[in-house]
Design a protein around this motif. Structure first.
Motif, PDB file in Angstrom:
ATOM      1  N   MET A   1     -34.245  22.405  53.263  1.00 40.61           N
ATOM      2  CA  MET A   1     -32.972  21.858  52.826  1.00 40.61           C
ATOM      3  C   MET A   1     -32.431  20.853  53.857  1.00 40.61           C
ATOM      4  O   MET A   1     -32.675  20.969  55.052  1.00 40.61           O
ATOM      5  CB  MET A   1     -31.947  22.984  52.618  1.00 40.61           C
ATOM      6  CG  MET A   1     -32.188  23.806  51.358  1.00 40.61           C
ATOM      7  SD  MET A   1     -31.939  22.793  49.887  1.00 40.61           S
ATOM      8  CE  MET A   1     -32.166  24.046  48.618  1.00 40.61           C
ATOM      9  N   LEU A   2     -31.706  19.906  53.353  1.00 35.34           N
ATOM     10  CA  LEU A   2     -31.131  18.866  54.196  1.00 35.34           C
ATOM     11  C   LEU A   2     -29.977  19.400  55.010  1.00 35.34           C
ATOM     12  O   LEU A   2     -29.198  20.218  54.561  1.00 35.34           O
ATOM     13  CB  LEU A   2     -30.642  17.739  53.288  1.00 35.34           C
ATOM     14  CG  LEU A   2     -29.963  16.548  53.937  1.00 35.34           C
ATOM     15  CD1 LEU A   2     -30.963  15.782  54.778  1.00 35.34           C
ATOM     16  CD2 LEU A   2     -29.374  15.648  52.858  1.00 35.34           C
ATOM     17  N   VAL A 152     -36.039  13.541  43.861  1.00 31.46           N
ATOM     18  CA  VAL A 152     -34.636  13.707  44.234  1.00 31.46           C
ATOM     19  C   VAL A 152     -33.913  14.585  43.219  1.00 31.46           C
ATOM     20  O   VAL A 152     -33.158  15.491  43.592  1.00 31.46           O
ATOM     21  CB  VAL A 152     -33.944  12.325  44.340  1.00 31.46           C
ATOM     22  CG1 VAL A 152     -32.442  12.487  44.542  1.00 31.46           C
ATOM     23  CG2 VAL A 152     -34.545  11.514  45.485  1.00 31.46           C
ATOM     24  N   ARG A 153     -34.139  14.335  41.945  1.00 32.91           N
ATOM     25  CA  ARG A 153     -33.473  15.141  40.908  1.00 32.91           C
ATOM     26  C   ARG A 153     -33.898  16.605  41.003  1.00 32.91           C
ATOM     27  O   ARG A 153     -33.085  17.513  40.805  1.00 32.91           O
ATOM     28  CB  ARG A 153     -33.792  14.565  39.524  1.00 32.91           C
ATOM     29  CG  ARG A 153     -33.169  13.206  39.256  1.00 32.91           C
ATOM     30  CD  ARG A 153     -33.305  12.807  37.805  1.00 32.91           C
ATOM     31  NE  ARG A 153     -34.684  12.578  37.414  1.00 32.91           N
ATOM     32  CZ  ARG A 153     -35.227  11.376  37.239  1.00 32.91           C
ATOM     33  NH1 ARG A 153     -34.488  10.283  37.431  1.00 32.91           N
ATOM     34  NH2 ARG A 153     -36.489  11.244  36.870  1.00 32.91           N
ATOM     35  N   ALA A 158     -32.175  22.197  42.710  1.00 36.48           N
ATOM     36  CA  ALA A 158     -32.561  23.354  43.520  1.00 36.48           C
ATOM     37  C   ALA A 158     -31.422  23.823  44.414  1.00 36.48           C
ATOM     38  O   ALA A 158     -31.408  24.975  44.857  1.00 36.48           O
ATOM     39  CB  ALA A 158     -33.792  23.022  44.363  1.00 36.48           C
ATOM     40  N   TYR A 159     -30.432  22.955  44.683  1.00 33.98           N
ATOM     41  CA  TYR A 159     -29.293  23.383  45.493  1.00 33.98           C
ATOM     42  C   TYR A 159     -28.550  24.514  44.807  1.00 33.98           C
ATOM     43  O   TYR A 159     -28.097  25.456  45.443  1.00 33.98           O
ATOM     44  CB  TYR A 159     -28.327  22.215  45.724  1.00 33.98           C
ATOM     45  CG  TYR A 159     -28.843  21.143  46.642  1.00 33.98           C
ATOM     46  CD1 TYR A 159     -29.766  21.436  47.634  1.00 33.98           C
ATOM     47  CD2 TYR A 159     -28.401  19.835  46.518  1.00 33.98           C
ATOM     48  CE1 TYR A 159     -30.240  20.449  48.472  1.00 33.98           C
ATOM     49  CE2 TYR A 159     -28.865  18.834  47.360  1.00 33.98           C
ATOM     50  CZ  TYR A 159     -29.776  19.138  48.332  1.00 33.98           C
ATOM     51  OH  TYR A 159     -30.246  18.161  49.163  1.00 33.98           O
ATOM     52  N   ASN A 160     -28.369  24.402  43.486  1.00 33.44           N
ATOM     53  CA  ASN A 160     -27.791  25.480  42.683  1.00 33.44           C
ATOM     54  C   ASN A 160     -26.487  26.007  43.279  1.00 33.44           C
ATOM     55  O   ASN A 160     -26.281  27.212  43.420  1.00 33.44           O
ATOM     56  CB  ASN A 160     -28.805  26.632  42.539  1.00 33.44           C
ATOM     57  CG  ASN A 160     -28.375  27.622  41.474  1.00 33.44           C
ATOM     58  OD1 ASN A 160     -27.676  27.266  40.533  1.00 33.44           O
ATOM     59  ND2 ASN A 160     -28.791  28.872  41.636  1.00 33.44           N
ATOM     60  N   ASN A 161     -25.593  25.090  43.664  1.00 29.57           N
ATOM     61  CA  ASN A 161     -24.315  25.528  44.210  1.00 29.57           C
ATOM     62  C   ASN A 161     -23.158  24.841  43.494  1.00 29.57           C
ATOM     63  O   ASN A 161     -23.355  23.967  42.647  1.00 29.57           O
ATOM     64  CB  ASN A 161     -24.241  25.303  45.718  1.00 29.57           C
ATOM     65  CG  ASN A 161     -24.386  23.829  46.098  1.00 29.57           C
ATOM     66  OD1 ASN A 161     -24.049  22.935  45.327  1.00 29.57           O
ATOM     67  ND2 ASN A 161     -24.889  23.586  47.296  1.00 29.57           N
ATOM     68  N   LEU A 211     -27.181  25.404  35.164  1.00 32.34           N
ATOM     69  CA  LEU A 211     -26.421  25.299  36.408  1.00 32.34           C
ATOM     70  C   LEU A 211     -24.925  25.200  36.120  1.00 32.34           C
ATOM     71  O   LEU A 211     -24.119  25.908  36.738  1.00 32.34           O
ATOM     72  CB  LEU A 211     -26.882  24.079  37.207  1.00 32.34           C
ATOM     73  CG  LEU A 211     -26.048  23.724  38.443  1.00 32.34           C
ATOM     74  CD1 LEU A 211     -26.063  24.850  39.469  1.00 32.34           C
ATOM     75  CD2 LEU A 211     -26.533  22.414  39.068  1.00 32.34           C
ATOM     76  N   LEU A 212     -24.545  24.351  35.198  1.00 33.59           N
ATOM     77  CA  LEU A 212     -23.130  24.185  34.868  1.00 33.59           C
ATOM     78  C   LEU A 212     -22.528  25.481  34.333  1.00 33.59           C
ATOM     79  O   LEU A 212     -21.409  25.857  34.697  1.00 33.59           O
ATOM     80  CB  LEU A 212     -22.963  23.071  33.829  1.00 33.59           C
ATOM     81  CG  LEU A 212     -23.329  21.653  34.282  1.00 33.59           C
ATOM     82  CD1 LEU A 212     -23.263  20.691  33.105  1.00 33.59           C
ATOM     83  CD2 LEU A 212     -22.413  21.186  35.399  1.00 33.59           C
TER      84      LEU A 212
END
Length: 243
Positions: A1-2, A152-153, A158-161, A211-212
């Motif tokens: 992760m970044l 990128v997408r 994958a962040y899922n936050n 996700l939403l």
């Protein structure tokens, strides 16, 4: 992760990549501009300390009515740096100037540095609250640079936050990305139609919807309304495609 260190390293890499270019001693400008005043704004302090106010006029006028490509390359790392920190210096405008300057023909280390920093800035923006940074500005900038957005997408979802979901909500509610008339798409007008359609499909896919819904069901914050509107908008757009 970044993380912030990754982003700082990419930014330092951009400063290194463009270090061979010298600070301009003279600026060639349109007769309607004050060359001496503008040059003083840009050179009165070390480049890394230049503020938004120092570069604002130059950022919009560079390569059209102010300066040369070599000048722009000298200031480019600081412009990108400020674009990450402030909405005044627009990453989309930087991307358009790079495209107009055929950046894909620049030295390989410069190309590599630019691609890395735009990708990382975009991914980092999707981890921020929309009140602080709008990630869509970096996403369309990458698309203008014709960078493949597939990886990128994938990382973004994958962040899922919560912040990622809110950024996606802003994109869904935008009147530009889904406009049928290209002239109504703002900066997306400068993006290949294939990339526009791929980005639309990503925003309407089942993974994005999940996700939403998952974030919307657990949040009790003031942002809940935004997710509700985005979910409804997503349903409308999917129905439009079906019909």
């Amino acid at each position: 992760m970044l993380d912030a260190l990754d982003l700082r390293q990419r930014l330092d890499g951009a400063y290194d990549a463009f270090a061979p270019y010298s600070r301009p001693l003279v600026l060639h400008v349109s007769p309607l501009r004050d060359s001496e005043k503008l040059l003083k704004q840009l050179t009165s302090k070390p480049m890394r300390l230049l503020s938004v106010e120092d570069v604002q006029e130059y950022a919009s006028a560079a390569l059209t009515t102010v300066g040369t490509l070599e000048d722009y390359k000298y200031f480019l790392p600081r412009l990108i740096n400020l674009a990450m920190e402030s909405g005044v210096v627009e990453p989309e405008m930087i991307a358009l100037k790079l495209k107009g300057s055929e950046w894909w023909a620049w030295p390989k280390n410069e190309q590599r540095s630019l691609k890395e920093i735009f990708v990382y800035a975009c991914m980092n923006a999707f981890k921020q609250h929309p009140d602080d940074h709008l990630a869509g500005k970096w996403l369309v900038s990458l698309a203008i640079l014709t960078t493949d957005l597939g990886e990128v997408r994938t990382y973004i979802l994958a962040y899922n936050n919560d912040c990622c979901a809110l950024q996606i909500a802003h994109l869904l509610l935008s009147d530009t990305l889904f406009a049928r008339n290209p002239s109504e798409r703002a900066y997306w007008e400068y993006v290949p139609e294939t990339t526009v359609n791929e980005t639309r499909s990503w925003l309407l896919c089942e993974e994005t919807r999940s996700l939403l819904l998952s974030v919307g069901s657990r949040t009790a914050s003031n942002d809940a309304w935004l997710l509700e509107k985005a979910i409804a908008r997503q349903e409308e757009l999917i129905q439009d495609r079906v019909n």
